[in-house]
Design a protein around this motif. Structure first.
Motif, mmCIF file in Angstrom:
data_model
loop_
_atom_site.group_PDB
_atom_site.id
_atom_site.type_symbol
_atom_site.label_atom_id
_atom_site.label_comp_id
_atom_site.label_asym_id
_atom_site.label_seq_id
_atom_site.Cartn_x
_atom_site.Cartn_y
_atom_site.Cartn_z
ATOM 1 N N LYS A 8 0.828 -1.201 0.000
ATOM 2 C CA LYS A 8 0.000 0.000 0.000
ATOM 3 C C LYS A 8 0.861 1.249 0.000
ATOM 4 O O LYS A 8 0.606 2.201 -0.718
ATOM 5 N N VAL A 9 1.900 1.249 0.845
ATOM 6 C CA VAL A 9 2.779 2.407 0.916
ATOM 7 C C VAL A 9 3.479 2.632 -0.415
ATOM 8 O O VAL A 9 3.640 3.747 -0.886
ATOM 9 N N SER A 10 3.882 1.535 -1.079
ATOM 10 C CA SER A 10 4.595 1.660 -2.344
ATOM 11 C C SER A 10 3.713 2.293 -3.416
ATOM 12 O O SER A 10 4.210 2.936 -4.334
ATOM 13 N N LEU A 11 2.379 2.107 -3.309
ATOM 14 C CA LEU A 11 1.471 2.701 -4.279
ATOM 15 C C LEU A 11 1.514 4.224 -4.225
ATOM 16 O O LEU A 11 1.259 4.891 -5.220
ATOM 17 N N VAL A 12 1.829 4.794 -3.066
ATOM 18 C CA VAL A 12 1.933 6.247 -2.935
ATOM 19 C C VAL A 12 3.096 6.770 -3.769
ATOM 20 O O VAL A 12 3.038 7.860 -4.335
ATOM 21 N N GLU A 276 -4.862 7.284 5.692
ATOM 22 C CA GLU A 276 -5.556 6.007 5.902
ATOM 23 C C GLU A 276 -5.977 5.390 4.578
ATOM 24 O O GLU A 276 -5.891 4.176 4.381
ATOM 25 N N LEU A 277 -6.406 6.230 3.653
ATOM 26 C CA LEU A 277 -6.887 5.759 2.356
ATOM 27 C C LEU A 277 -5.780 5.070 1.566
ATOM 28 O O LEU A 277 -6.001 4.038 0.924
ATOM 29 N N VAL A 278 -4.586 5.632 1.603
ATOM 30 C CA VAL A 278 -3.484 5.075 0.815
ATOM 31 C C VAL A 278 -2.616 4.113 1.615
ATOM 32 O O VAL A 278 -1.657 3.550 1.103
ATOM 33 N N GLY A 279 -2.941 3.927 2.900
ATOM 34 C CA GLY A 279 -2.190 2.980 3.717
ATOM 35 C C GLY A 279 -0.841 3.482 4.176
ATOM 36 O O GLY A 279 0.054 2.693 4.473
ATOM 37 N N LYS A 280 -0.683 4.809 4.236
ATOM 38 C CA LYS A 280 0.588 5.376 4.685
ATOM 39 C C LYS A 280 0.481 5.770 6.152
ATOM 40 O O LYS A 280 -0.460 6.437 6.564
ATOM 41 N N GLU A 281 1.468 5.351 6.947
ATOM 42 C CA GLU A 281 1.433 5.655 8.377
ATOM 43 C C GLU A 281 1.584 7.161 8.596
ATOM 44 O O GLU A 281 2.377 7.827 7.932
ATOM 45 N N ILE A 282 0.818 7.674 9.542
ATOM 46 C CA ILE A 282 0.898 9.104 9.840
ATOM 47 C C ILE A 282 1.377 9.310 11.267
ATOM 48 O O ILE A 282 1.013 8.553 12.169
ATOM 49 N N ASP A 283 2.215 10.315 11.445
ATOM 50 C CA ASP A 283 2.632 10.726 12.784
ATOM 51 C C ASP A 283 2.534 12.235 12.858
ATOM 52 O O ASP A 283 2.177 12.900 11.879
#
Length: 458
Positions: A8-12, A276-283
């Motif tokens: 998912k992260v790689s799709l970003v 959340e939509l793209v599966g990227k962790e947020i801090d």
């Protein structure tokens, strides 16, 4: 599970072939063009500017939107840009405040607009400075809050799609005419049919094709007006301080700062939603980078003759609908927007898409935003806690400005400024109720990587 998250992260960061990249980027531009045109039109008319000057404002808006979108998607240094697929543009939340400022200087258009730009400049600096402090509130945005906020954003935007479908201008004789409504429903049906029967990349472009086919049909029926395309100049240069140096009025600045707090709350919901939509962790650091982008973009907007910039929620819905999560697609949209700001005829062509056509697409895009919020809420635990109460009351109160726009007219002006948006009302309610039910007196905590996660809220 870990591999899935990595995918998912790689799709970003995925870089699509040039043709597909341009196609999806073009779709993003079409999706946000109505919003990009609306704010300059409203504020320019309130200030008393001429039609040519309002067209200049529209081009300036597209020019800065392109820059802001590029920064948000690609990043600028280490501290600006969240590097997510988020299109930036002028915020509707600031319109009332800017119109009020402009109305103070009726009969003096240049003083009106430069006073607006002065307030915009200070508010941009304010957001940039406040971003790292505001981002520390991330722990008050568990899934029950973010899911509620994203749902509210979608629900609050749906009336815009309804108004567009009716023709947008409530004073027009053709407003809510059968012709307009049938046109909007036709576009909606076209998009649904394309989405069902087209496969792969073509199905992902259903919105784009729907807008193009809808505009062609509307033109055949005499519903499109391309006069502005003929009258627009071929090339536009957007010099800094075109209307003069900004003027700083304390009352105007204070009213704008109040609105920017509202925008930061809404932006936080959008930034978390995209992650959340793209599966990227947020801090908190990445949230701060996203908010700094809004502040920086708003500051340069005041220099290049336009208004506060933040995330466009309809494009969040488009990411959800198409499943295309690459930030490089959105960066290409930024390049297209930047170019549109340089070529008024192209910008005027986009601005000529009839509102009923946009309304038909709006039902899908805005509905997908709400759908994304419901999906997030699907991962929330509701048994044995008060999360259902948080969602119910927050969504209920968010409907007040939508159902009765003048609900707060008997209150002081700052109350109207703060709560005229259902998104703000609902977001603040969700945050405060989560603190009341899940934070105050909570003993069920889990320490994960040094951060407190309140299990009750998730």
């Amino acid at each position: 599970m870990k591999g899935a998250n990595e995918n998912k992260v790689s799709l970003v960061d995925e870089k699509l072939p040039m043709g597909r990249n341009l196609l999806f980027a073009f779709q993003h531009v079409l999706a946000m063009c109505a919003g990009a045109v609306a704010v300059p039109l409203i504020v320019g008319n309130a200030a008393g500017l001429s039609q040519n000057e309002i067209v200049f404002l529209i081009n300036a808006d597209l020019f800065v939107a392109g820059i802001a979108t590029l920064i948000q998607s690609l990043g600028l240094g280490k501290h600006i840009g969240a590097k997510i697929p988020m299109v930036e543009g002028t915020s509707f939340a600031t319109v009332n405040a800017m119109v009020a400022i402009a109305n103070t200087y009726k009969g003096d258009p240049y003083t009106a607009i430069t006073t607006v730009f002065g307030a915009v400049m200070v508010s941009g600096i304010f957001v940039f400075v406040m971003a790292p402090f505001f981002s520390k509130l991330l722990r008050f945005f568990p899934k029950v809050v973010t899911g509620t906020v994203i749902t509210i954003i979608g629900l609050s935007l749906l009336p815009v799609a309804v108004r567009w479908s009716a023709g947008n201008d409530t004073q027009s004789q053709s407003f809510a005419s059968p012709k307009n409504i049938i046109m909007a429903l036709t576009v909606l049906v076209i998009i649904l049919a394309l989405n069902k029967f087209l496969k792969g990349i073509w199905g992902s472009c259903a919105i784009l094709f729907g807008l193009i086919i809808g505009t062609a049909i509307a033109s055949f029926l005499g519903m499109s007006d391309f006069t502005t395309v003929k009258e627009a100049a071929l090339i536009n240069i957007n010099p800094p301080f075109h209307f003069g140096l900004p003027k700083f009025d304390l009352t105007a600045i204070i009213s704008m700062l109040l609105v920017m707090l509202v925008i930061m709350t809404e932006a936080t919901g959008n930034i978390i939603g995209i992650h959340e939509l793209v599966g990227k962790e947020i801090d908190d650091k990445n949230l701060a980078r996203g908010l700094r982008t809004d502040g920086f973009a708003t500051f340069i907007a005041s220099i290049f003759n336009t208004f506060p910039h933040t995330a466009f929620a309809q494009n969040v819905g488009l990411v959800s609908l198409t499943g295309i999560k690459s930030r490089y697609v959105v960066a290409t949209s930024g390049v297209l927007l930047f170019c549109l700001g340089l070529f008024p005829k192209l910008a005027a062509m986009f601005a000529s898409i009839p509102y009923p056509v946009l309304g038909g697409a709006g039902f899908v895009m805005f509905g997908m935003v709400a759908s994304g919020g419901i999906k997030t809420l699907g991962g929330v635990k509701f048994d044995g806690n008060k999360n259902g109460m948080i969602v119910a009351v927050s969504i209920g109160l968010s409907m007040i400005p939508l159902a009765v726009p003048n609900f707060y007219q008997g209150f002081p002006e700052w109350v109207n400024t703060l709560f005229h948006s259902g998104i703000t009302t609902g977001s603040l309610t969700a945050i405060l109720l989560n603190i009341f039910f899940n934070v105050i007196g909570s003993e069920n905590k889990e320490i994960v990587k040094g951060k407190e996660i309140f299990l009750e809220a998730n």
